[in-house]
Design a protein around this motif. Structure first.
Motif, PDB file in Angstrom:
ATOM      1  N   GLN A 185       0.861  -1.183   0.000  1.00 30.29           N
ATOM      2  CA  GLN A 185       0.000   0.000   0.000  1.00 30.29           C
ATOM      3  C   GLN A 185       0.894   1.229   0.000  1.00 30.29           C
ATOM      4  N   ALA A 186       1.728   1.331  -1.014  1.00 27.70           N
ATOM      5  CA  ALA A 186       2.662   2.452  -1.176  1.00 27.70           C
ATOM      6  C   ALA A 186       2.787   2.702  -2.668  1.00 27.70           C
ATOM      7  N   TYR A 205       3.458   1.932   5.821  1.00 23.10           N
ATOM      8  CA  TYR A 205       3.167   1.464   4.466  1.00 23.10           C
ATOM      9  C   TYR A 205       4.446   1.300   3.655  1.00 23.10           C
ATOM     10  N   TYR A 206       5.332   2.291   3.748  1.00 26.26           N
ATOM     11  CA  TYR A 206       6.548   2.243   2.937  1.00 26.26           C
ATOM     12  C   TYR A 206       7.562   1.254   3.510  1.00 26.26           C
ATOM     13  N   TYR A 207       7.594   1.102   4.815  1.00 24.20           N
ATOM     14  CA  TYR A 207       8.429   0.046   5.386  1.00 24.20           C
ATOM     15  C   TYR A 207       7.953  -1.312   4.881  1.00 24.20           C
ATOM     16  N   ASN A 208       6.645  -1.549   4.933  1.00 27.73           N
ATOM     17  CA  ASN A 208       6.112  -2.845   4.517  1.00 27.73           C
ATOM     18  C   ASN A 208       6.274  -3.082   3.021  1.00 27.73           C
ATOM     19  N   ALA A 209       6.255  -2.022   2.227  1.00 26.40           N
ATOM     20  CA  ALA A 209       6.503  -2.179   0.789  1.00 26.40           C
ATOM     21  C   ALA A 209       7.934  -2.655   0.558  1.00 26.40           C
ATOM     22  N   GLY A 210       8.898  -2.065   1.295  1.00 20.77           N
ATOM     23  CA  GLY A 210      10.281  -2.511   1.191  1.00 20.77           C
ATOM     24  C   GLY A 210      10.464  -3.922   1.728  1.00 20.77           C
ATOM     25  N   ARG A 211       9.710  -4.256   2.748  1.00 22.37           N
ATOM     26  CA  ARG A 211       9.753  -5.612   3.301  1.00 22.37           C
ATOM     27  C   ARG A 211       9.182  -6.616   2.292  1.00 22.37           C
ATOM     28  N   TYR A 212       8.140  -6.227   1.590  1.00 27.62           N
ATOM     29  CA  TYR A 212       7.520  -7.067   0.559  1.00 27.62           C
ATOM     30  C   TYR A 212       8.542  -7.434  -0.519  1.00 27.62           C
ATOM     31  N   LEU A 213       9.465  -6.506  -0.806  1.00 25.06           N
ATOM     32  CA  LEU A 213      10.499  -6.743  -1.803  1.00 25.06           C
ATOM     33  C   LEU A 213      11.773  -7.354  -1.200  1.00 25.06           C
TER      34      LEU A 213
END
Length: 433
Positions: free
Chosen positions: A289-290, A326-334
């Motif tokens: 969600q970013a 949101y942006y931490y989790n987007a980086g974690r997703y990758l």
């Protein structure tokens, strides 16, 4: 009263709004003047009155459509001012950007431009600034903090009325000041990607130097991220009107090889294995969600060798705490970001993979990021369709496939489908279909 060091900016402003008739006075009179000492009762003014983008505004002010400007070294004027200017999105294809060869300096690493000061050094030494201005060689002649002097100006408001503001020796800070044969140049430089910027950063220095020099003043806003410089030149159509800011020109520059072909993207797809744990019940990593891949890369660059608390990330990126997650989790997703406990606090840093991606040059970095996206089935499938047809689907189609793959809850699909759409746009903007 809680100790001021324990309060967040939002909590401190809630307390100030409850204690003083700020909202009522602005509604009736248009402005409210507040002193630094009043603010300091709850939190240090330097942490309460300077937000370089609107994303960082405390919710207590945002929901009331309030903001503030310094009008002296010890006071601020509050109102429903319109203070921010949107930064145009990066739409230009990288192959159309001007490529610049940097002269060889042992003391400059173009792969690790980690500060705004370093970004300005490279901007000038590479000839980018001179090319952008077209006024001949420019010399760095001033920077730093200085007093604004005395001036008056008008600023537009949410209610539609322009307000008159009187400034008397407030403080401003100039990242870079230059002079060439034709003009004096004031630069505001950022190495973090934001959606907008505070016009004060250009306007206050402009009003100061307008009284000091006879040459025309040119105003440059620079953003350096992901090895690309984005330069914007602005002017004020009416020097006494803060809200008369206009974009004069914009140009993007690359320091490295940016040529990426569709064939290379397809080769990445062919060698990438799709993960089997994308189902929300099979993974603890939230679906993305970013929207801005540029901001994820910007955060990657700023976390290299510099782990931060979520609060520090929010301050650096001008996020609210929710956006920071949101942006931490987007980086974690990758697979790029992780959290660790250090000395009793939670720090966000780069994984080993994140550090490896940071150290890559432009082209391999982008291809690696594409690979990390294509490990996820939803991106692999829509990439295949886009590579074949030259188009990627709209949010309705994306949302339906998210539903089928069970990547998030039903109530989250609409918002998160927008992020998928923007990531796909980022992938295909790397090359020409």
């Amino acid at each position: 009263m809680e100790k001021k060091t324990a309060l967040s900016a939002n909590e401190a402003w809630k307390a100030l709004l409850e204690r003083y008739p700020i909202e009522e006075t602005v509604r009736k009179q248009g402005v409210y003047r507040i002193t630094a000492d009043q603010i300091r009762e709850y939190r240090e003014p330097r942490l309460m009155a300077k937000w370089d983008s609107s994303d960082a505004l405390p919710e207590a002010l945002r929901k009331r459509k309030l903001n503030l400007l310094p009008d002296s070294r010890t006071s601020y004027v509050m109102g429903d001012f319109l203070l921010y200017e949107p930064i145009p999105e990066l739409r230009e294809h990288v192959l159309r950007m001007t490529h610049v060869e940097m002269p060889e300096y042992e003391s400059i690493d173009v792969n690790n431009i980690s500060s705004e000061a370093n970004a300005i050094h490279v901007l000038t030494l590479s000839g980018i600034l001179d090319d952008f201005l077209g006024d001949g060689p420019s010399a760095a002649t001033f920077n730093g903090r200085m007093g604004t002097g005395v001036f008056d100006f008008r600023v537009n408001t949410v209610r539609g009325a322009a307000r008159e503001i009187h400034v008397e020796n407030a403080q401003c800070e100039i990242d870079g000041g230059f002079e060439n044969a034709r003009s004096v140049v004031i630069m505001e430089a950022k190495n973090v990607v934001h959606s907008d910027f505070h016009v004060r950063q250009l306007y206050y220095p402009y009003r100061l130097w307008r009284t000091r020099v006879k040459k025309p003043i040119r105003l440059v806003f620079s953003v350096y991220s992901n090895m690309i410089y984005r330069l914007f030149e602005y002017r004020f159509a009416d020097p006494e009107d803060y809200s008369s800011i206009e974009l004069v020109q914009a140009k993007n520059y690359s320091l490295q090889d940016t040529r990426i072909s569709l064939r290379e993207l397809r080769e990445v797809r062919e060698r990438t294995a799709i993960r089997t744990d994308d189902d929300m019940d099979a993974t603890s990593v939230p679906f993305i969600q970013a929207n801005s891949m540029e901001r994820i890369i910007s955060l990657l660059e700023n976390l290299y060798g510099n782990p931060m608390t979520p609060g520090q990330i929010a301050e650096l990126m001008d996020f609210d705490p929710r956006q920071s997650d949101y942006y931490y989790n987007a980086g974690r997703y990758l697979g790029l970001f992780e959290k660790k406990n250090a000395d009793g606090q939670v720090l966000v840093g780069l994984t080993g993979l994140g550090e490896k991606v940071f150290r890559m040059n432009y082209k391999p970095r982008q291809l690696k990021l594409v690979e990390l996206m294509l490990e996820h089935r939803i991106f692999a499938e829509f990439f295949d369709a886009g590579a074949e047809t030259g188009r990627y689907p709209d949010k309705k189609v994306i949302g339906q496939r998210m539903r089928e793959l069970h990547v998030c809850n039903e109530g989250q699909i609409a918002r998160r489908a927008s992020s998928v759409e923007r990531w796909l746009e980022w992938i295909f903007n790397l090359t020409r279909l």
